[in-house]
Design a protein around this motif. Structure first.
Motif, short mmCIF file in Angstrom:
data_model
loop_
_atom_site.label_atom_id
_atom_site.label_comp_id
_atom_site.label_asym_id
_atom_site.label_seq_id
_atom_site.Cartn_x
_atom_site.Cartn_y
_atom_site.Cartn_z
N GLY A 61 0.78 -1.23 0.00
CA GLY A 61 0.00 0.00 0.00
C GLY A 61 0.81 1.27 0.00
O GLY A 61 0.58 2.16 -0.85
N PRO A 62 1.77 1.43 0.92
CA PRO A 62 2.54 2.68 0.92
C PRO A 62 3.28 2.96 -0.38
O PRO A 62 3.19 4.09 -0.90
N PRO A 63 4.00 1.99 -0.98
CA PRO A 63 4.64 2.31 -2.27
C PRO A 63 3.61 2.61 -3.37
O PRO A 63 3.86 3.47 -4.22
N ALA A 64 2.47 1.94 -3.34
CA ALA A 64 1.44 2.21 -4.35
C ALA A 64 0.89 3.63 -4.20
O ALA A 64 0.68 4.33 -5.19
N LEU A 65 0.68 4.07 -2.97
CA LEU A 65 0.22 5.44 -2.74
C LEU A 65 1.26 6.46 -3.17
O LEU A 65 0.92 7.50 -3.72
N ALA A 66 2.53 6.15 -2.91
CA ALA A 66 3.59 7.06 -3.34
C ALA A 66 3.64 7.13 -4.87
O ALA A 66 3.92 8.20 -5.43
N ALA A 67 3.38 6.01 -5.53
CA ALA A 67 3.35 6.02 -7.00
C ALA A 67 2.19 6.86 -7.52
O ALA A 67 2.35 7.61 -8.49
N LEU A 68 1.04 6.75 -6.87
CA LEU A 68 -0.12 7.53 -7.30
C LEU A 68 0.09 9.02 -7.09
O LEU A 68 -0.25 9.83 -7.95
#
Length: 129
Positions: A61-68
């Motif tokens: 979740g955290p890396p995905a949010l950073a990507a978004l």
């Protein structure tokens, strides 16, 4: 940098799948205490699917949010979230929740990506002091 965050989220999801398919004895020192479980059955059978989905979501979740978001401040917040996840893994190291310790190498890789993101952001704005 967005690709780097997506790759880190993919690595986290691959780790969660690997954890789910691995034997319960690899991830839990107390696997014999689980009802109707032995240490040789897959982890998803020993604890169910949902705890492993949570592990995948918490790690990816955290890396995905950073990507978004693709913003440096969100990347720093994501690093803080991974510190909390790593701490939870450390506190529960003898149970299958100890697999959250994978947040530590993820944290190191994410820190490098965040620093590179800062450098590229300064380069893009022309401030290279």
């Amino acid at each position: 940098m967005r690709v780097s965050w997506i790759v880190l989220a993919g690595i986290a999801l691959a780790y969660a799948v690997w954890t789910a398919l691995g034997p319960a004895g690899r991830w839990s020192l107390g696997c014999r205490k689980m009802p109707d479980a032995t240490c040789d059955i897959p982890m998803y059978h020993a604890v169910g699917v949902w705890p492993l989905v949570v592990i995948g979501a918490v790690l990816a979740g955290p890396p995905a949010l950073a990507a978004l978001a693709s913003a440096t401040r969100v990347s720093w917040l994501m690093l803080g979230a991974l510190v909390v996840v790593a701490f939870l893994g450390l506190v529960n190291w003898s149970e299958f929740w100890g697999s959250l310790l994978f947040a530590i190498p993820l944290l190191v890789m994410s820190f490098v990506v965040t620093l590179l993101q800062m450098v590229f952001a300064q380069y893009d704005t022309g401030r290279t002091d």
